[in-house]
Design a protein around this motif. Sequence first.
Motif, PDB file in Angstrom:
ATOM      1  N   UNK A 114      -1.154  -3.541  -7.631  1.00 40.19           N
ATOM      2  CA  UNK A 114      -1.998  -4.637  -6.972  1.00 40.19           C
ATOM      3  C   UNK A 114      -1.523  -5.677  -6.313  1.00 40.19           C
ATOM      4  N   UNK A 115      -0.121  -5.742  -6.379  1.00 35.70           N
ATOM      5  CA  UNK A 115       0.547  -7.050  -5.877  1.00 35.70           C
ATOM      6  C   UNK A 115       1.229  -6.800  -4.482  1.00 35.70           C
ATOM      7  N   UNK A 116       1.101  -5.471  -4.067  1.00 35.99           N
ATOM      8  CA  UNK A 116       1.665  -5.145  -2.703  1.00 35.99           C
ATOM      9  C   UNK A 116       1.136  -4.012  -2.123  1.00 35.99           C
ATOM     10  N   UNK A 117       1.517  -3.734  -0.888  1.00 30.63           N
ATOM     11  CA  UNK A 117       1.094  -2.459   0.011  1.00 30.63           C
ATOM     12  C   UNK A 117       1.788  -1.303  -0.295  1.00 30.63           C
ATOM     13  N   UNK A 118       1.331  -0.360   0.343  1.00 24.40           N
ATOM     14  CA  UNK A 118       2.124   1.141   0.164  1.00 24.40           C
ATOM     15  C   UNK A 118       2.194   1.424   1.515  1.00 24.40           C
ATOM     16  N   UNK A 119       3.390   1.799   2.064  1.00 19.21           N
ATOM     17  CA  UNK A 119       3.670   2.788   3.171  1.00 19.21           C
ATOM     18  C   UNK A 119       4.026   4.057   2.782  1.00 19.21           C
ATOM     19  N   UNK A 120       3.476   5.116   3.322  1.00 22.81           N
ATOM     20  CA  UNK A 120       3.742   6.676   3.044  1.00 22.81           C
ATOM     21  C   UNK A 120       4.229   7.109   4.353  1.00 22.81           C
ATOM     22  N   UNK A 153      -0.607  13.824  -3.243  1.00 26.13           N
ATOM     23  CA  UNK A 153       0.502  13.669  -4.289  1.00 26.13           C
ATOM     24  C   UNK A 153       1.294  12.424  -4.265  1.00 26.13           C
ATOM     25  N   UNK A 154       1.834  11.898  -3.248  1.00 30.58           N
ATOM     26  CA  UNK A 154       2.452  10.675  -3.140  1.00 30.58           C
ATOM     27  C   UNK A 154       1.691   9.482  -3.527  1.00 30.58           C
ATOM     28  N   UNK A 155       0.398   9.104  -3.165  1.00 29.06           N
ATOM     29  CA  UNK A 155      -0.561   8.231  -3.528  1.00 29.06           C
ATOM     30  C   UNK A 155      -0.883   8.348  -4.827  1.00 29.06           C
ATOM     31  N   UNK A 156      -0.924   9.367  -5.492  1.00 27.55           N
ATOM     32  CA  UNK A 156      -1.223   9.784  -7.111  1.00 27.55           C
ATOM     33  C   UNK A 156      -0.278   9.193  -7.900  1.00 27.55           C
ATOM     34  N   UNK A 157       0.776   9.811  -7.331  1.00 27.41           N
ATOM     35  CA  UNK A 157       2.031   8.945  -8.174  1.00 27.41           C
ATOM     36  C   UNK A 157       2.291   7.794  -8.096  1.00 27.41           C
ATOM     37  N   UNK A 158       1.800   7.100  -6.994  1.00 29.99           N
ATOM     38  CA  UNK A 158       2.191   5.535  -6.957  1.00 29.99           C
ATOM     39  C   UNK A 158       1.087   4.656  -7.570  1.00 29.99           C
ATOM     40  N   UNK A 159      -0.143   5.430  -7.486  1.00 30.22           N
ATOM     41  CA  UNK A 159      -1.272   4.422  -7.891  1.00 30.22           C
ATOM     42  C   UNK A 159      -1.419   3.953  -9.232  1.00 30.22           C
ATOM     43  N   UNK A 160      -0.512   4.574 -10.133  1.00 30.86           N
ATOM     44  CA  UNK A 160      -0.337   4.021 -11.416  1.00 30.86           C
ATOM     45  C   UNK A 160       0.723   3.130 -11.674  1.00 30.86           C
ATOM     46  N   UNK A 182      -4.499   5.550  -4.125  1.00 29.21           N
ATOM     47  CA  UNK A 182      -3.631   4.384  -3.915  1.00 29.21           C
ATOM     48  C   UNK A 182      -4.445   3.455  -3.219  1.00 29.21           C
ATOM     49  N   UNK A 183      -5.399   3.890  -2.339  1.00 29.91           N
ATOM     50  CA  UNK A 183      -6.170   2.869  -1.735  1.00 29.91           C
ATOM     51  C   UNK A 183      -7.152   1.971  -2.766  1.00 29.91           C
ATOM     52  N   UNK A 184      -7.265   2.618  -3.958  1.00 27.24           N
ATOM     53  CA  UNK A 184      -7.887   1.762  -4.828  1.00 27.24           C
ATOM     54  C   UNK A 184      -7.192   0.720  -5.652  1.00 27.24           C
ATOM     55  N   UNK A 185      -5.992   1.138  -5.619  1.00 29.64           N
ATOM     56  CA  UNK A 185      -5.050   0.167  -6.473  1.00 29.64           C
ATOM     57  C   UNK A 185      -4.202  -0.728  -5.603  1.00 29.64           C
ATOM     58  N   UNK A 186      -3.660  -0.226  -4.534  1.00 26.83           N
ATOM     59  CA  UNK A 186      -2.879  -1.231  -3.848  1.00 26.83           C
ATOM     60  C   UNK A 186      -3.648  -1.989  -2.685  1.00 26.83           C
ATOM     61  N   UNK A 187      -3.018  -3.126  -2.463  1.00 26.08           N
ATOM     62  CA  UNK A 187      -3.726  -4.117  -1.576  1.00 26.08           C
ATOM     63  C   UNK A 187      -3.665  -3.503  -0.175  1.00 26.08           C
ATOM     64  N   UNK A 188      -3.041  -2.848   0.427  1.00 25.39           N
ATOM     65  CA  UNK A 188      -3.225  -1.822   1.628  1.00 25.39           C
ATOM     66  C   UNK A 188      -2.529  -0.666   1.552  1.00 25.39           C
ATOM     67  N   UNK A 189      -2.822   0.374   2.380  1.00 17.86           N
ATOM     68  CA  UNK A 189      -2.271   1.742   2.264  1.00 17.86           C
ATOM     69  C   UNK A 189      -2.164   1.970   3.673  1.00 17.86           C
ATOM     70  N   UNK A 190      -0.770   2.155   4.225  1.00 20.29           N
ATOM     71  CA  UNK A 190      -0.508   2.744   5.424  1.00 20.29           C
ATOM     72  C   UNK A 190       0.174   3.840   5.578  1.00 20.29           C
ATOM     73  N   UNK A 191      -0.036   4.859   6.584  1.00 18.70           N
ATOM     74  CA  UNK A 191       0.563   6.123   6.610  1.00 18.70           C
ATOM     75  C   UNK A 191       1.360   6.090   8.119  1.00 18.70           C
TER      76      UNK A 191
END
Length: 207
Positions: A149-155, A137-144, A180-189
């Motif tokens: 593409x200019x930053x990483x995501x921390x969930x 849910x959170x990954x999908x909401x942030x992916x768009x 989110x993994x296909x759009x953000x530079x990195x994804x961490x949990x």
Amino acid sequence: MEAAERNAWIAKLSCWQDPAQFGRLVSECHEALGQFGAMIEHGTGFWRDAWLAQQQSIHLKACSVRLLHPEPYPDFALMLGTDELRFEATEAIGRLRRRGDEYREDLRLVEQGILPVRQDPADAWLSPEMAFELLQQRASAKACKPYAGACGLLIYLNESEYGSNEQAIRDTFLGATEPAGLTFRTVDVLWHSQVHRVWDSGKPAAG
């Protein structure tokens, strides 16, 4: 906390500092907000972002860290050597939980001199299925988001598990965060006080 004091804390946390100094400031801000203030007061989401920034700075052994407030997004930045890395932060929490309400009830009990004891029945513990749903849910909401593409995501997976499902829950991280993994530079949990690198440059992270 009044708006002027809140803005002063945001200004302090938005200055580059080494992780140890930043961590002390995060703790001081939490004390200023009070035992439950960071959880129930309006406009204190910056403290959560600062705490998450601190956790990520420790994990990545950053030289310095700061919030990006009042910029609308992303939420914080780290310096790794001469490279500045920016991160969006978000929290995955159960649908039936309203964290602010939980802490308001705790505060009411404390004011009555009663020690809060929160029930945490086994059937409410985090399961692999719930972890997948919350993270997806959170990954999908942030992916768009246009800045992905200019930053990483921390969930921050803010749910507990005390049984034997820990590995099965970690195994959900990759598939659940793929949007989110296909759009953000990195994804961490972040879960159980550990930061797990899941995606890197559009591919599953090594290891």
